[in-house]
Design an enzyme around this catalytic site. Structure first.
Site, mmCIF file in Angstrom:
data_model
loop_
_atom_site.group_PDB
_atom_site.id
_atom_site.type_symbol
_atom_site.label_atom_id
_atom_site.label_comp_id
_atom_site.label_asym_id
_atom_site.label_seq_id
_atom_site.Cartn_x
_atom_site.Cartn_y
_atom_site.Cartn_z
ATOM 1 N N GLU A 144 61.889 44.134 53.533
ATOM 2 C CA GLU A 144 61.444 46.111 53.242
ATOM 3 C C GLU A 144 59.816 46.001 53.480
ATOM 4 O O GLU A 144 59.038 44.899 53.437
ATOM 5 C CB GLU A 144 61.597 46.221 51.922
ATOM 6 C CG GLU A 144 63.113 46.466 51.492
ATOM 7 C CD GLU A 144 63.391 46.777 50.018
ATOM 8 O OE1 GLU A 144 62.275 47.357 49.297
ATOM 9 O OE2 GLU A 144 64.179 46.630 49.697
ATOM 10 N N LYS A 198 56.018 46.795 52.366
ATOM 11 C CA LYS A 198 55.423 46.987 51.117
ATOM 12 C C LYS A 198 54.467 47.989 51.137
ATOM 13 O O LYS A 198 53.602 48.011 51.673
ATOM 14 C CB LYS A 198 54.624 45.605 50.621
ATOM 15 C CG LYS A 198 53.961 45.735 49.370
ATOM 16 C CD LYS A 198 53.365 44.476 48.937
ATOM 17 C CE LYS A 198 52.962 44.196 47.815
ATOM 18 N NZ LYS A 198 52.183 45.331 46.983
ATOM 19 N N ASP A 216 51.959 50.842 50.242
ATOM 20 C CA ASP A 216 50.777 51.031 49.863
ATOM 21 C C ASP A 216 50.546 52.264 49.005
ATOM 22 O O ASP A 216 49.817 53.165 49.563
ATOM 23 C CB ASP A 216 49.505 50.697 50.679
ATOM 24 C CG ASP A 216 48.476 50.247 49.917
ATOM 25 O OD1 ASP A 216 48.259 50.077 48.850
ATOM 26 O OD2 ASP A 216 47.328 50.151 50.757
ATOM 27 N N TYR A 273 62.850 51.997 46.032
ATOM 28 C CA TYR A 273 63.236 50.478 46.412
ATOM 29 C C TYR A 273 63.849 49.930 45.183
ATOM 30 O O TYR A 273 63.900 48.631 45.568
ATOM 31 C CB TYR A 273 61.939 49.867 47.106
ATOM 32 C CG TYR A 273 60.830 49.981 46.198
ATOM 33 C CD1 TYR A 273 60.854 49.471 44.885
ATOM 34 C CD2 TYR A 273 59.632 50.539 46.644
ATOM 35 C CE1 TYR A 273 59.691 49.573 44.122
ATOM 36 C CE2 TYR A 273 58.600 50.783 45.919
ATOM 37 C CZ TYR A 273 58.434 50.188 44.596
ATOM 38 O OH TYR A 273 57.317 50.190 43.941
ATOM 39 N N LYS A 287 51.554 39.574 52.343
ATOM 40 C CA LYS A 287 50.413 40.670 52.550
ATOM 41 C C LYS A 287 49.949 40.362 53.766
ATOM 42 O O LYS A 287 49.203 39.378 54.140
ATOM 43 C CB LYS A 287 49.430 40.538 51.272
ATOM 44 C CG LYS A 287 50.069 40.969 50.056
ATOM 45 C CD LYS A 287 49.508 42.149 49.314
ATOM 46 C CE LYS A 287 48.438 41.954 48.576
ATOM 47 N NZ LYS A 287 47.802 43.345 48.008
ATOM 48 N N CYS A 297 10.264 57.473 53.432
ATOM 49 C CA CYS A 297 11.647 58.126 52.884
ATOM 50 C C CYS A 297 11.984 59.366 53.924
ATOM 51 O O CYS A 297 11.338 60.182 54.146
ATOM 52 C CB CYS A 297 11.290 58.648 51.650
ATOM 53 S SG CYS A 297 12.509 59.542 50.881
ATOM 54 N N CYS A 356 11.515 62.702 51.802
ATOM 55 C CA CYS A 356 10.185 63.273 51.343
ATOM 56 C C CYS A 356 9.094 62.726 51.862
ATOM 57 O O CYS A 356 7.804 63.154 51.851
ATOM 58 C CB CYS A 356 10.081 63.089 49.810
ATOM 59 S SG CYS A 356 9.913 61.614 49.343
ATOM 60 N N CYS A 366 12.297 54.539 47.679
ATOM 61 C CA CYS A 366 11.195 55.576 47.711
ATOM 62 C C CYS A 366 10.480 55.579 46.266
ATOM 63 O O CYS A 366 11.315 56.043 45.516
ATOM 64 C CB CYS A 366 11.931 56.915 48.045
ATOM 65 S SG CYS A 366 10.936 58.185 47.978
ATOM 66 N N CYS A 394 11.154 63.771 44.999
ATOM 67 C CA CYS A 394 12.118 63.638 46.077
ATOM 68 C C CYS A 394 13.541 64.145 45.713
ATOM 69 O O CYS A 394 13.997 63.574 44.666
ATOM 70 C CB CYS A 394 12.079 61.885 46.271
ATOM 71 S SG CYS A 394 13.162 61.303 47.545
#
Ligand code: IVH
Length: 673
Positions: free
Chosen positions: A113, A115, A117, A225, A316, A410, A413, A428, A434
């Site tokens: 079968e 698997k 997820d 299942y 897997k 940054c 800013c 920063c 900021c």
């Protein structure tokens, strides 16, 4: 329409809609259009409203949801929901098959079968009707999510045929199809909510939504299942699965190779190879293949470990990987000012989702991998979440690509960035000027584990910030109704909720306030330890470096950070204002009285299901008495408080390491002594 006629029509529509539902969602062979289906459903809804006495408890109109569940009750599984032992290695699959053959010593039929997820679910049926659906939880008990599962159209409310057992349970997986997932995440991004990491998380999150009408809109799907009943129609797995299909469940079908009987290892390996290649063709996630021994007598003969059946194993798949082009690198500024580089990729399909971005972690990662804009890169999605760049395809690098220079200022800013050498983090330093940093601090403050302020979300914080109403967490407590009402998306009711939520947060205990104010490196646990040790923010503020490092879990880095925090005038001003508003900046009398050092220095693992306390209560008691809760058993663990069904691997490990295993009663005695 007379009541008699109504009754007849309701019955007819119910049967028709159930049939169409089955054809559409289970067999994927609809015979009428969506429009015709909707018309019939509307007619039924209207009649049920007019003549509620004839409405079927499991009417197809129930699929649209509407029930609101505040707390999902915990339910114990009659039969524990075991997991599967799994492997990434073909050799181990070959070995497993050999060991089964040796044990049973006659030709064996295996069932192969997918698997799935998704999220495991166990659903009970009585006299052909769904009665209860429970999540896996810890395997022994889960959450009753029946109203939400009732909205999933591939799961029958009323069974077909008449040869099902009076009472039984089916188990399977609830999935969010990729197309639904992608659309949902796009919507979430639009409203500034964090996207779900993957369809599995999205499905799990959806099952816990309180309003089942929202669940109905999410279009979850399912595959079943496993059948549990005193008397099952056949004495083998395969025939029962197909039988479940006749009763109306969505089950894997041999026609599309979702399920297959096999008798040789070659057939097994063929199936694995087939799906390793074709898994991306599916509209839902699979993370491997499951092999099961078909015959129930043989299953019993082979038996179980405490965690999983020995008659089944999961292979897997290795992480999916694709190649794509790195278009650009952008830089995000977090609440602590840390800069995270993010790769913008040419959109590419990977394990069913479209990948556009990948994390690049930090400056060193880019440097070490020599990642350059314009490169072809390999992107992988492991079992988890955010895809990452695992390698550069240097053969394909166009000549003259310039080396990546990390930004020096940054992006938000313009302040010159600073590098923290021990952690390879660039940040920063403009903490109080900021935007993302200021907003991030407030978002952290309101978050669930911190002040848990209801009625405000991350987007609200941004909106209030941009409207100039808040700059710091203290400003939250000075917001006025009149300021909020004119804002877009602020109805009376949401303003009320928000102000109520803010008011209620004044009750939040000191340890969480301490976490919420966002002292760098002071997480939830350290905040608890600090609260316990210093008892009030005034004591903490006065503490010297030497005094700070004496507290449990406080090292040099944290101590320095606390000192730095209290040196900053902004923080002092904020705390003074918060104090004026009545937030809790010390432990209460009650907390002080219940505190002891009886368990000081001891480490506990809490495992299993308990009678007198909830797990959280036990953990709280341990911490209140100076002990420490750890999640896994190691040689440093002092005690395991074992409830019912404590995992056998934990017990075995504890015994091997000579760790004391005590019951909840014995634990209580420790506190009384
Ligand atoms: S059978 C007693 N079959 O995988 C055996 N499980 O890692 C019960 N899963 O908790 C499980 N696809 O949620 C079985 N075809 C499949 C499955 C499957 C996915 C999940 C299930 C289980 C987990 C174990």
């Amino acid at each position: 329409m007379t009541p008699e006629e109504a009754k007849e029509r309701i019955k007819q529509l119910t049967e028709e809609l159930n049939e169409h539902n089955y054809r559409y969602y289970v067999l994927a062979q609809p015979v009428i259009s969506d429009y015709e289906y909707d018309m019939k459903l509307k007619e039924l809804e209207k009649l049920e409203k007019q003549f509620p006495q004839f409405a079927d408890k499991n009417s197809p109109t129930k699929r649209v949801g509407g029930q609101v569940t505040k707390n999902f009750p915990t339910v114990k599984h009659k039969v524990p929901m075991l997991s599967l032992s799994n492997t990434y290695s073909i050799e181990e699959i070959i070995d497993w098959e050999k060991s089964i053959m040796k044990l049973v010593n006659k030709p064996i039929t295996y069932v192969l079968e997918l698997k799935y997820d998704g999220v495991a679910i166990s659903i009970r049926y009585k006299n052909g009707e769904m009665v209860q659906a429970v999540t896996r939880g810890d395997g022994y008990q889960g959450d009753d999510v029946t109203p939400n599962v009732m909205t999933i159209r591939s799961i029958p409310l009323q069974l077909r045929g008449n040869d099902y057992p009076d009472e039984f349970e089916v188990r399977g997986e609830i999935l969010m199809p990729f197309d639904v997932f992608n659309k949902l995440n796009e919507e979430r991004e639009d409203i500034g909510e964090p996207p779900f990491a993957n369809p599995r998380n999205a499905a799990a999150g959806t099952l816990k939504i309180q309003d089942s009408s929202i669940v109905a809109k999410r279009r979850l799907d399912s595959y079943m299942y496993y059948l549990i009943a005193d008397k099952r129609p056949f004495n083998n797995h395969y025939d029962n699965i197909l039988k479940m299909g006749e009763w109306g469940f969505k089950v894997p079908r041999p026609e599309n190779n979702f399920i297959k009987k096999a008798t040789t290892i070659e057939e097994i390996l063929d199936f694995i190879n087939y799906w390793d290649k074709h898994r991306d063709d599916l509209n839902f996630g699979i993370d491997g293949i499951v092999l099961k021994v078909n015959d129930y007598d043989e299953q019993e003969q082979i038996g179980y470990t405490a965690k999983s059946p020995k008659w089944a194993i999961a292979y897997k798949f290795k992480a999916a990987r694709v190649e794509t082009k790195l278009l650009s690198i952008s830089y995000q500024v977090g609440r602590t000012g840390a800069i995270t580089p993010v790769a913008n990729l040419e959109p590419v399909h990977l394990a069913g989702t479209v990948v556009k971005r990948a994390s690049l972690y930090n400056a060193d990662y880019i440097e070490q991998m020599d990642i350059r804009v314009g490169d072809m890169v390999y992107v992988e999605k492991g079992g988890e979440i955010i895809p990452k760049i695992v390698a550069v395809d240097f053969d394909k690098r166009p000549p003259g690509l310039p080396k990546t220079e990390f930004i020096t200022h940054c992006p938000e800013c313009g302040t010159k960035l600073v590098r923290n050498e021990d952690e390879a983090i660039v940040y920063c330093p403009n903490e109080w000027g900021c935007r993302p940093q200021l907003i991030g601090k407030i978002q952290h403050f309101i978050s669930r584990k911190a002040m848990n302020i209801e009625g405000i979300g991350d987007e609200t914080v941004e909106q209030l910030f941009d409207a100039g109403l808040i700059r710091t967490i203290a400003d939250l407590y000075e917001l006025k109704r009149e300021q909020l009402l004119p804002l877009e998306r602020f109805a009376e009711k949401s303003v009320d909720n928000m102000l109520k939520g803010i008011e209620k947060s004044k009750e939040v205990p000191f340890e969480r306030v301490l976490f919420a104010i966002g002292i760098r490196y002071v997480g939830e646990t350290v905040a608890k330890k600090l609260a316990r040790h210093f008892k009030s923010i005034d004591n903490l503020q006065k503490a010297t470096f030497e005094e700070l490092v004496k507290a449990e879990d406080v090292g040099e880095k944290i101590a320095k950070s606390i000192i730095r925090y209290f040196k900053d005038e902004h923080n002092i001003e904020i705390i003074n204002r918060l104090k004026k508003h009545g937030l809790k900046f010390s432990l209460t009398e009650e907390q002080l009285q219940n505190m002891s050092d009886k368990l000081a220095g001891l480490k506990f693992v809490v495992s299993g299901v308990f009678h007198d306390f909830s797990r959280d209560e036990l953990k709280h008691l341990i911490e209140q008495n100076g002990g420490r809760v750890v999640s896994s058993v190691s040689s440093k663990t002092d005690y395991i408080i074992a409830g019912e069904n404590m995992g056998p691997s934990k017990r075995e490990k504890a015994e091997r390491l000579g760790i004391k295993i005590i019951s909840e009663k014995e634990f209580e005695k420790m506190l009384e002594e």
